[in-house]
Design a protein around this motif. Structure first.
Motif, PDB file in Angstrom:
ATOM      1  N   UNK A   1       0.800  -1.034  -0.411  1.00  0.00           N
ATOM      2  CA  UNK A   1      -0.048  -0.006  -0.079  1.00  0.00           C
ATOM      3  C   UNK A   1       1.316   1.703  -0.270  1.00  0.00           C
ATOM      4  N   UNK A   2       0.244   2.644  -0.840  1.00  0.00           N
ATOM      5  CA  UNK A   2       1.279   3.606  -0.257  1.00  0.00           C
ATOM      6  C   UNK A   2       0.646   4.889  -0.932  1.00  0.00           C
ATOM      7  N   UNK A   3       0.778   5.511  -0.065  1.00  0.00           N
ATOM      8  CA  UNK A   3       0.018   6.691  -0.817  1.00  0.00           C
ATOM      9  C   UNK A   3       0.544   8.125  -0.529  1.00  0.00           C
ATOM     10  N   UNK A   4       0.410   9.410  -0.781  1.00  0.00           N
ATOM     11  CA  UNK A   4       1.381  10.519  -1.293  1.00  0.00           C
ATOM     12  C   UNK A   4       0.705  11.760  -0.227  1.00  0.00           C
ATOM     13  N   UNK A   5       1.126  12.386   0.425  1.00  0.00           N
ATOM     14  CA  UNK A   5       0.414  13.420   0.950  1.00  0.00           C
ATOM     15  C   UNK A   5       1.548  14.938   1.047  1.00  0.00           C
ATOM     16  N   UNK A   6       0.904  16.149   1.076  1.00  0.00           N
ATOM     17  CA  UNK A   6       1.530  17.186   2.179  1.00  0.00           C
ATOM     18  C   UNK A   6       2.506  17.408   3.190  1.00  0.00           C
ATOM     19  N   UNK A   7       3.295  17.482   2.902  1.00  0.00           N
ATOM     20  CA  UNK A   7       3.856  17.859   4.251  1.00  0.00           C
ATOM     21  C   UNK A   7       3.340  19.176   5.529  1.00  0.00           C
ATOM     22  N   UNK A   8       2.106  19.171   6.458  1.00  0.00           N
ATOM     23  CA  UNK A   8       1.234  20.267   6.430  1.00  0.00           C
ATOM     24  C   UNK A   8       2.354  20.028   8.403  1.00  0.00           C
ATOM     25  N   UNK A   9       2.914  19.408   8.908  1.00  0.00           N
ATOM     26  CA  UNK A   9       2.808  19.475  10.376  1.00  0.00           C
ATOM     27  C   UNK A   9       4.261  18.474  10.548  1.00  0.00           C
ATOM     28  N   UNK A  10       5.403  18.890  11.025  1.00  0.00           N
ATOM     29  CA  UNK A  10       6.072  18.160  11.032  1.00  0.00           C
ATOM     30  C   UNK A  10       6.160  16.394  11.720  1.00  0.00           C
ATOM     31  N   UNK A  11       4.722  16.329  12.062  1.00  0.00           N
ATOM     32  CA  UNK A  11       5.042  14.613  13.077  1.00  0.00           C
ATOM     33  C   UNK A  11       3.621  14.092  12.334  1.00  0.00           C
ATOM     34  N   UNK A  12       3.601  12.172  12.341  1.00  0.00           N
ATOM     35  CA  UNK A  12       2.450  12.105  11.626  1.00  0.00           C
ATOM     36  C   UNK A  12       2.622  10.602  12.332  1.00  0.00           C
ATOM     37  N   UNK A  13       1.185  10.752  12.909  1.00  0.00           N
ATOM     38  CA  UNK A  13       0.594   9.187  13.873  1.00  0.00           C
ATOM     39  C   UNK A  13       0.494   8.301  12.478  1.00  0.00           C
ATOM     40  N   UNK A  14       0.600   6.578  12.526  1.00  0.00           N
ATOM     41  CA  UNK A  14       0.296   6.065  11.551  1.00  0.00           C
ATOM     42  C   UNK A  14      -0.321   4.866  12.507  1.00  0.00           C
ATOM     43  N   UNK A  15      -1.526   4.611  12.660  1.00  0.00           N
ATOM     44  CA  UNK A  15      -2.084   3.782  13.432  1.00  0.00           C
ATOM     45  C   UNK A  15      -2.379   2.331  12.139  1.00  0.00           C
ATOM     46  N   UNK A  16      -2.292   0.972  12.431  1.00  0.00           N
ATOM     47  CA  UNK A  16      -3.012  -0.265  11.459  1.00  0.00           C
ATOM     48  C   UNK A  16      -2.706  -1.749  12.231  1.00  0.00           C
TER      49      UNK A  16
ATOM     50  N   UNK B   1       5.584  16.882  -1.051  1.00  0.00           N
ATOM     51  CA  UNK B   1       4.732  15.042  -1.083  1.00  0.00           C
ATOM     52  C   UNK B   1       5.742  14.156  -0.199  1.00  0.00           C
ATOM     53  N   UNK B   2       4.789  13.738   0.251  1.00  0.00           N
ATOM     54  CA  UNK B   2       5.615  12.676   1.558  1.00  0.00           C
ATOM     55  C   UNK B   2       5.373  10.839   0.673  1.00  0.00           C
ATOM     56  N   UNK B   3       6.037  10.313   0.498  1.00  0.00           N
ATOM     57  CA  UNK B   3       5.707   8.825   0.118  1.00  0.00           C
ATOM     58  C   UNK B   3       5.458   8.211   1.371  1.00  0.00           C
ATOM     59  N   UNK B   4       4.349   7.560   1.755  1.00  0.00           N
ATOM     60  CA  UNK B   4       4.466   6.743   2.448  1.00  0.00           C
ATOM     61  C   UNK B   4       4.060   5.466   2.585  1.00  0.00           C
TER      62      UNK B   4
END
Length: 211
Positions: A120-135, A183-186
């Motif tokens: 799985x992959x997504x791209x999002x612009x960086x608006x904040x310095x941190x990210x939380x991901x739960x999976x 853009x940030x690739x996750x």
């Protein structure tokens, strides 16, 4: 020496008193970093064809009562940022929320590969310095596997055994000023570590965070 008219002397005395009063007021007024029982408005000089002048406003008494209210407008007078004075939190902008996800793991991104594979992959612009991901992760009966997350090509958080919950919060950039808006690739990657089987992964929450 000619005597000054009496009314001129009186006026000079009054002027001296006013100057002293103004000097005292300047030295005793509250600091500009604090607003008590008032409001602050930032305005631009409007162009002749643009009647909108208000940029931002903070008031200690909003329309919902005595609660403070914050409003920020764009160049066209549209309200782009505001707080919810009735319950707290943001009124604008409306932030996207993840829709309900399929809990049947057979429909999740998956792999049977015995090498790390992006499922799985997504791209999002960086608006904040941190990210939380739960999976959520799963593995087929009798098999074993692992899940990891790559952000911008670097590993984000720990590698977890398939079947465990991945939940991690960390920085996604070391230079927020340079990377803001990029853009940030996750990527979600999985691997089967047994002879055969299937590893599944399903992101259920992802959002930016402040420092």
């Amino acid at each position: 020496m000619a005597l000054l008219p009496e009314d001129i002397i009186d006026r000079l005395i009054q002027m001296e008193r006013r100057i002293n009063a103004l000097s005292t007021a300047v030295n005793t007024r509250p600091p500009l970093t604090e607003i008590t029982n008032g409001s602050l408005a930032l305005k631009r000089q409007p162009a002749p064809e643009d009647p909108s002048a208000l940029v931002a406003q903070f008031s200690t008494s909003g329309p919902g009562g005595n609660k403070p209210v914050l409003r920020v407008n764009d160049a066209y007078g549209h309200e782009v940022l505001s707080d919810d004075i009735l319950t707290g939190g943001l009124a604008r902008p409306w932030l996207p929320m993840l829709p309900p996800q399929d809990l049947a793991s057979v429909n999740w991104p998956a792999t049977t590969a015995t090498a790390w594979t992006t499922v799985a992959q997504s791209q999002n612009p960086i608006w904040q310095p941190k990210m939380r991901l739960r999976m959520l992760t799963r593995v087929s009966s009798g098999a074993t596997g692992q899940i990891r997350v790559m952000v911008g090509g670097a590993q984000f958080g720990p590698t977890v055994a398939a079947g465990a919950v991945f939940d991690h919060t960390a920085a996604v950039t070391a230079d927020m000023q340079a990377d803001f808006g990029k853009d940030l690739t996750v990527e979600v990657q999985a691997i089967v570590t047994s002879a055969s089987g299937t590893v599944y992964a399903k992101p259920v929450l992802m959002h930016g965070r402040q420092t």
